[in-house]
Design an enzyme around this catalytic site. Sequence first.
Site, PDB file in Angstrom:
ATOM      1  N   GLU A  17      47.536  38.229  46.245  1.00  0.00           N
ATOM      2  CA  GLU A  17      46.922  38.248  45.754  1.00  0.00           C
ATOM      3  C   GLU A  17      46.782  40.027  46.027  1.00  0.00           C
ATOM      4  OE1 GLU A  17      43.130  38.425  44.055  1.00  0.00           O
ATOM      5  OE2 GLU A  17      43.296  40.435  43.061  1.00  0.00           O
ATOM      6  N   CYS A  75      40.600  44.934  42.468  1.00  0.00           N
ATOM      7  CA  CYS A  75      42.119  44.765  41.962  1.00  0.00           C
ATOM      8  C   CYS A  75      42.252  44.691  40.510  1.00  0.00           C
ATOM      9  CB  CYS A  75      42.636  42.917  42.267  1.00  0.00           C
ATOM     10  SG  CYS A  75      41.113  41.818  41.984  1.00  0.00           S
TER      11      CYS A  75
END
Length: 527
Positions: free
Chosen positions: A266, A301
Amino acid sequence: MELLEGKNIVGYSDSFSVTKCMHGFNPATGETLEGDFHVASEEEIEQALDLAQKAAPAYAALPPKRRAAFLRQIAEEILALEDHLIERASAESGLPNGRFVGERGRTVGQLRLFADWIENGSWVEASIDFANPERKPMPKVDIRKMLEAVGPVVVFTASNFPLAFSTAGGDTAAALAAGCPVIVKAHESHLGTNELVARAIRDAAKKTDMPEGVFASLVGEGHELGKKLVLDSRVQSVAFTGSLRGGKALYDLAAGRKNPIPVFSEMGSVNPMLLLPSALDRPDMANVVANSVTLGEGQFCTNPGLLLTIDSDASKKFQQQLASAFEQKSGSTMLNAGIRSNYHTMVEKAADQVGVEITGKGKGNEQSKNSSVPYCATASGKAFLQNPQLHEEVFGPFTMTIVCADKRELDEVIATLQGQLTCSIWGDEDELATFAHSANLLKSKSGRIVFNNVPTGVEVCHSMHHGGPFPATTDARFTSVGMDAIKRFARPVCYQNWPASQLPDALKDGNPLGICRREDGEYVSPK
Ligand code: NAP
């Protein structure tokens, strides 16, 4: 509370290797924190891998209730660390204690949710096609399928979630739930937090009588340890959260193995928010945006790093309001010196691009050695289309508004976006219909599409998807948050003509586990 020992966690015996030591630092003060953390020796790395490989079949074969008990015990051991854990995580990261009370709740909560989910049993996606010996012209054989653990998993812990995406975070919880042993590569920014949590996992494993080797935590300096683990043929899957450069490097490394394995990285995402005309008129819009961008010093994120608007009086007014909102914001300590320096370099780089104007700037925290300064900027749709640099993630409290000339240019801008974890749309339902094409384009770029909400704050639940087209993640089909994260560490196994007595319970006639499964293509619910 006992002092930190600085040892790697390998199996159940204490590890005594005398190697070079690493230290933790307080990013706000620069002071060296308690603990001499020994870099894992070659012997320790080998032992961790060997034990994980040996533990894998025994651990995968345990009844789900036993694995669930282990996960719940990890949660208990973490809670038993009380304020010691909160204070260490805060000292190592510069984030306030209150943040870690919340993050600990999330960590413990997701361990318990995974425990519930594997006890429920339906996660294995069992499917049965019954035999039909009478079928003409060919008899049909008995075919049954379910998900099963892949084997040892290496977890690279994230710098920005020292608890919830770290040693006992979502990746570790999902892999252990699936039935896979885990080897954690500790993040150098929170070595003390890692040790406390790693010991909690080891103690939970002992108390619940798990096979030795079900968990290990290793410390390494530089990239050598991470590379060694990813390249080892005994490792079957990798989970990573961090930079695009790191995530892609590990992905490429694993793909080059003699037996390639998946690396679920990720990585970067700028999480565009499309602000439709009615949203620009909202008096609270600028504050909503500024609060989301600066939350946790922007080190999420899902931080909204790009705002998409169409030029109008309302968009000009919004720009002014956003600039004022940023001027009221104060930065604070970032996670480490590298992340702070990278943030300010990226802001300067963005500001140097043709057509980019910094419109709002917050204050830094002079008490901190590693403070961020929040910024907002603006550029035209034309500038964005001509300059790939403006598409890059700036990890920190920064956002850039792209002002498009019209709807057509807006769609061109969206079409050039890279893959994202999230895209958000603000407006009303009528506008959503008018901008259906833009919404569909945004959907094609992202794993989660949000309406009139900020993307920060990722719910851990069954329907969450936290993954998106590259470079957001290396495989958009999988999530790293929520219950489906378990699927990254399982693979389908198909049993053909297998004796009924030897089938896994999930696939037995009569559905003894009472799980949701497919039978001859129809979903059946538990009786
Ligand atoms: P990172 O540099 O990607 O490192 C994460 C972990 O991966 C560390 O344990 C690191 O090991 C390891 N690693 C990185 N590259 C490697 C390689 N080529 N080979 C083997 N191991 C490797 O991430 P970070 O330290 O957390 O932060 C750096 C930047 O990443 C930030 O400034 C930000 O831009 C980005 N970031 C993004 C997210 C997100 O969610 N999108 C989250 C955190 C960070 P070492 O410690 O040994 O280097």
